[in-house]
Every structure is written in structure tokens, then in C-alpha cells.
Design an enzyme around this catalytic site. Structure first.
Site, PDB file in Angstrom:
ATOM      1  N   GLY A  52      -7.545   6.186  -2.580  1.00 33.75           N
ATOM      2  CA  GLY A  52      -8.115   4.851  -2.749  1.00 33.75           C
ATOM      3  C   GLY A  52      -7.126   3.796  -2.288  1.00 33.75           C
ATOM      4  O   GLY A  52      -6.099   4.087  -1.670  1.00 33.75           O
ATOM      5  N   HIS A  81      -4.958   2.018  -3.858  1.00 31.49           N
ATOM      6  CA  HIS A  81      -3.583   2.127  -4.355  1.00 31.49           C
ATOM      7  C   HIS A  81      -2.748   3.065  -3.498  1.00 31.49           C
ATOM      8  O   HIS A  81      -1.598   2.777  -3.179  1.00 31.49           O
ATOM      9  CB  HIS A  81      -3.561   2.614  -5.805  1.00 31.49           C
ATOM     10  CG  HIS A  81      -3.958   1.578  -6.793  1.00 31.49           C
ATOM     11  ND1 HIS A  81      -3.459   0.299  -6.798  1.00 31.49           N
ATOM     12  CD2 HIS A  81      -4.816   1.640  -7.839  1.00 31.49           C
ATOM     13  CE1 HIS A  81      -3.979  -0.388  -7.794  1.00 31.49           C
ATOM     14  NE2 HIS A  81      -4.814   0.406  -8.437  1.00 31.49           N
ATOM     15  N   HIS A  85      -1.261   6.467 -11.930  1.00 31.16           N
ATOM     16  CA  HIS A  85      -1.674   5.068 -11.946  1.00 31.16           C
ATOM     17  C   HIS A  85      -1.076   4.309 -13.121  1.00 31.16           C
ATOM     18  O   HIS A  85      -0.524   3.231 -12.960  1.00 31.16           O
ATOM     19  CB  HIS A  85      -3.207   4.961 -11.990  1.00 31.16           C
ATOM     20  CG  HIS A  85      -3.687   3.549 -11.920  1.00 31.16           C
ATOM     21  ND1 HIS A  85      -3.764   2.732 -13.020  1.00 31.16           N
ATOM     22  CD2 HIS A  85      -4.088   2.808 -10.865  1.00 31.16           C
ATOM     23  CE1 HIS A  85      -4.207   1.540 -12.651  1.00 31.16           C
ATOM     24  NE2 HIS A  85      -4.410   1.571 -11.335  1.00 31.16           N
TER      25      HIS A  85
END
Length: 120
Positions: A73, A75, A9
């Protein structure tokens, strides 16, 4: 030539990246014949397109991206496929694929359980 990209991330705090650097170092020690790059979705460099470009520039023809996330998720469901598709369009001559999130792999989950058990 094959390569792997560990995709995370990203974070504002540069220390957040340290486990990724250790993972890359471990990879290099155990698989010296397969190149590795790190890439981040946001707040850190390199980005996924930058990492892919770096590997292609080094002659890589097959890239596997490993999302170092615990689950699928937003993303990974939305942003990641669009980035991957954009990279593939930019480099149609390479094979570009991705694994599932590492946190969805049973052996990874078991390693976390084993880690917790050792802490008791």
C-alpha cells in the site's frame, strides 16, 4: 554481524503489538546468533531509525528489514522507501536492505490457507 528488523505499521492499542513480540521471541529461539529488533511506522516505538541506530550501536553491519504488511500500500510504496533511504544515508557504512511485504510471499499465503483449513 547481521540482524533483522520486523517492521510493522503500529497502532494505538498496545495489544496490537503482541504478535510482533511473539515473532521476535520465536526468531530469537530459532536464530540466536542473529539479532532482531521490532520497528513501527507510527504510534509505537521504536521507529525504524531508532531500531537501526540500536543495531548499529551493537556492532551490526548488515540489516535486513522485513515489512510485516500484507501488501504494497501507500506506506510501503512511499513512506517506507524514504525511511530506509534516510537510515542508509545516516549509516553509509552498513548494508541495509529490505524484503517485500510478508503478505506477498506464497508460503505466507499458504500458511493462512492452512490455518483456515484447520479451522473447518
Amino acid at each position: 554481524m547481521k540482524a533483522i528488523i520486523l517492521f510493522g505499521h503500529g497502532a494505538r492499542d498496545s495489544r496490537w503489538r503482541e504478535p510482533f513480540d511473539r515473532l521476535a521471541d520465536l526468531w530469537r529461539a530459532q536464530h540466536p546468533d542473529v539479532l532482531i529488533e521490532l520497528a513501527f511506522l507510527e504510534m509505537m516505538q521504536p521507529s525504524l531509525p531508532e531500531a537501526v541506530a540500536s543495531l548499529v550501536g551493537r556492532g551490526v553491519t548488515h540489516i535486513t528489514v522485513v515489512p510485516v504488511f500484507f501488501g504494497q500500500g501507500g506506506h510501503l510504496r512511499n513512506d517506507f522507501p524514504a525511511l530506509l533511504s534516510s537510515c542508509q544515508e545516516q549509516y553509509p557504512q552498513i548494508v541495509l536492505n529490505a524484503t517485500g511485504a510478508v503478505g506477498e510471499d506464497l508460503s505466507v499465503l499458504q500458511a493462512i490457507i492452512d490455518f483456515g483449513a484447520r479451522a473447518l
